[in-house]
Scaffold this motif. Structure first.
Motif, mmCIF file in Angstrom:
data_model
loop_
_atom_site.group_PDB
_atom_site.id
_atom_site.type_symbol
_atom_site.label_atom_id
_atom_site.label_comp_id
_atom_site.label_asym_id
_atom_site.label_seq_id
_atom_site.Cartn_x
_atom_site.Cartn_y
_atom_site.Cartn_z
ATOM 1 N N PHE A 149 -6.066 -18.366 -30.572
ATOM 2 C CA PHE A 149 -5.748 -16.829 -30.070
ATOM 3 C C PHE A 149 -6.832 -15.812 -30.600
ATOM 4 O O PHE A 149 -6.979 -14.950 -29.801
ATOM 5 C CB PHE A 149 -4.238 -16.494 -30.969
ATOM 6 C CG PHE A 149 -3.109 -17.215 -30.294
ATOM 7 C CD1 PHE A 149 -2.837 -16.908 -28.860
ATOM 8 C CD2 PHE A 149 -2.179 -17.517 -30.982
ATOM 9 C CE1 PHE A 149 -1.778 -17.624 -28.152
ATOM 10 C CE2 PHE A 149 -0.975 -18.000 -30.314
ATOM 11 C CZ PHE A 149 -0.804 -18.206 -28.856
ATOM 12 N N TYR A 180 -9.849 -16.255 -30.820
ATOM 13 C CA TYR A 180 -10.681 -16.503 -29.702
ATOM 14 C C TYR A 180 -10.785 -15.937 -28.277
ATOM 15 O O TYR A 180 -11.417 -15.010 -27.978
ATOM 16 C CB TYR A 180 -11.330 -17.859 -29.401
ATOM 17 C CG TYR A 180 -12.098 -18.268 -28.314
ATOM 18 C CD1 TYR A 180 -13.688 -17.887 -28.461
ATOM 19 C CD2 TYR A 180 -11.629 -18.484 -27.218
ATOM 20 C CE1 TYR A 180 -14.542 -18.230 -27.487
ATOM 21 C CE2 TYR A 180 -12.533 -18.770 -26.029
ATOM 22 C CZ TYR A 180 -14.203 -18.541 -26.211
ATOM 23 O OH TYR A 180 -14.993 -18.600 -25.149
ATOM 24 N N LYS A 181 -9.372 -15.982 -27.956
ATOM 25 C CA LYS A 181 -8.976 -15.118 -26.959
ATOM 26 C C LYS A 181 -9.271 -13.744 -26.876
ATOM 27 O O LYS A 181 -9.625 -13.127 -25.819
ATOM 28 C CB LYS A 181 -7.603 -15.639 -26.428
ATOM 29 C CG LYS A 181 -7.659 -17.076 -25.849
ATOM 30 C CD LYS A 181 -6.337 -17.291 -25.317
ATOM 31 C CE LYS A 181 -5.920 -18.703 -24.527
ATOM 32 N NZ LYS A 181 -4.606 -18.988 -23.679
ATOM 33 N N GLY A 182 -8.695 -13.181 -27.899
ATOM 34 C CA GLY A 182 -8.650 -11.801 -28.294
ATOM 35 C C GLY A 182 -10.385 -11.290 -28.206
ATOM 36 O O GLY A 182 -10.649 -10.407 -27.637
ATOM 37 N N GLY A 190 -5.399 -11.620 -28.297
ATOM 38 C CA GLY A 190 -5.340 -13.010 -27.853
ATOM 39 C C GLY A 190 -3.993 -13.608 -27.285
ATOM 40 O O GLY A 190 -3.954 -14.182 -26.279
ATOM 41 N N ASP A 222 -2.893 -14.309 -23.526
ATOM 42 C CA ASP A 222 -1.943 -15.739 -23.279
ATOM 43 C C ASP A 222 -0.554 -15.357 -22.604
ATOM 44 O O ASP A 222 -0.439 -16.082 -21.679
ATOM 45 C CB ASP A 222 -1.356 -16.358 -24.713
ATOM 46 C CG ASP A 222 -0.980 -17.579 -24.528
ATOM 47 O OD1 ASP A 222 -1.850 -18.377 -24.039
ATOM 48 O OD2 ASP A 222 0.193 -17.979 -24.826
#
Length: 307
Positions: free
Chosen positions: A116, A118-120, A300, A304
């Motif tokens: 999460f 990383y996604k952010g 993140g 998602d």
């Protein structure tokens, strides 16, 4: 206009509430709260949420539930990390929150937490085609992700968060040289998987995820627009200025830190060990560039939800 989405990040030290409208790929924040709940206070290394911290957490989530209702936000994702997942009475806290607020807390493991984060950070634009090392210093755990904008090369969560390290090693005021030596020896032992990964994927760029790194930005005297995550999502440090801040923190007393307006009260003590961990990782990994991403786990999770 799309309905707002709500994300709650239940950290060891702070709770975050983000209510946002996402339209055409752009995030417009409706509510963005950061509250010093200190859920892990006094019990972080004993594996139990103390009664007073339990009460603070429950009270804050009642407040969050009201704001979520007032803004008609849906869906709602509430994410629990180190403090709750490692607490013997974590399930009791989750059950009580659901009963009193209707908020269903999702406990994630360290690997999910790193994913999460990383996604952010990718959504903030802080990454590029070159390799970067993401570092997210929480109260209970620290996540490291070796990556590029294209994907993750390696990731791991370590239960060495600032609250845990402060409880174990920061007992003098200012922190004593012997305590720093013990802390660094512990980090040397615990972070061997990270150092092995860095040998496989050499990296020069460190990206710090919000939290302590936002405090470092403030302390380098470059706050204002640089810390405004709606306008500027990434900040690039001057290494000399960052080193000066870390040296000052290493030698500072509690009172000196408390008197500074650029250190939030919730970070007055934990920022010392956070800076020591950062400096140690930079030195061991050969880091020559450091950035701060204003986005982190909650963004993140938001990414998602809307994907």
């Amino acid at each position: 206009m799309p309905a707002p989405v709500a994300v709650i990040d239940l950290g060891t030290n702070t709770f975050h509430l983000l209510i946002a409208i996402v339209e055409a790929g752009a995030i417009r924040e409706v509510v963005h709260r950061v509250d010093a709940v200190k859920l892990g206070e006094g019990g972080i290394n004993s594996g139990r949420i103390r009664d007073d911290a339990f009460g603070r957490g429950l009270t804050m989530l009642r407040n969050y539930a009201l704001q979520i209702h007032e803004n008609n936000a849906s869906p709602v994702r509430a994410i629990a990390t180190s403090a709750i997942r490692n607490a013997a009475n974590g399930p009791e806290f989750i059950k009580k929150v659901a009963q009193e607020t209707g908020i269903c807390i999702e406990v994630i493991d360290g690997a999910q937490e790193a994913a999460f984060i990383y996604k952010g950070i990718r959504a903030s634009g802080s990454l590029g085609p070159h390799r970067s090392l993401i570092m997210d210093i929480g109260g209970g755990s620290v996540e490291f992700i070796l990556c590029t904008q294209s994907g993750i090369l390696w990731k791991q969560s370590f239960e060495i968060g600032a609250a845990r390290l402060m409880d174990r090693y920061h007992h003098s005021d200012p922190i004593a040289a012997r305590e720093i030596a013990r802390l660094e020896q512990y980090l040397e032992e615990q972070l061997q998987p990270l150092f092995a990964a860095v040998k496989t994927y050499p990296v020069k760029h460190l990206v710090g995820s919000a939290g302590s790194f936002e405090t470092f930005v403030e302390m380098t005297g470059t706050s204002g627009a640089s810390a405004d995550n709606e306008r500027i999502k990434t900040y690039h440090f001057n290494l000399q200025a960052l080193a000066a801040v870390m040296d000052w923190l290493r030698n500072s007393t509690h009172r000196q830190r408390e008197e500074r307006q650029d250190i939030e009260p919730v970070r007055v003590d934990m920022i010392v060990v956070a800076s020591l961990v950062t400096a140690f990782v930079m030195r061991k990994s050969g880091i020559t560039r450091v950035s701060m991403s204003a986005y982190s786990l909650k963004e993140g999770v938001l990414a998602d939800v809307i994907s």
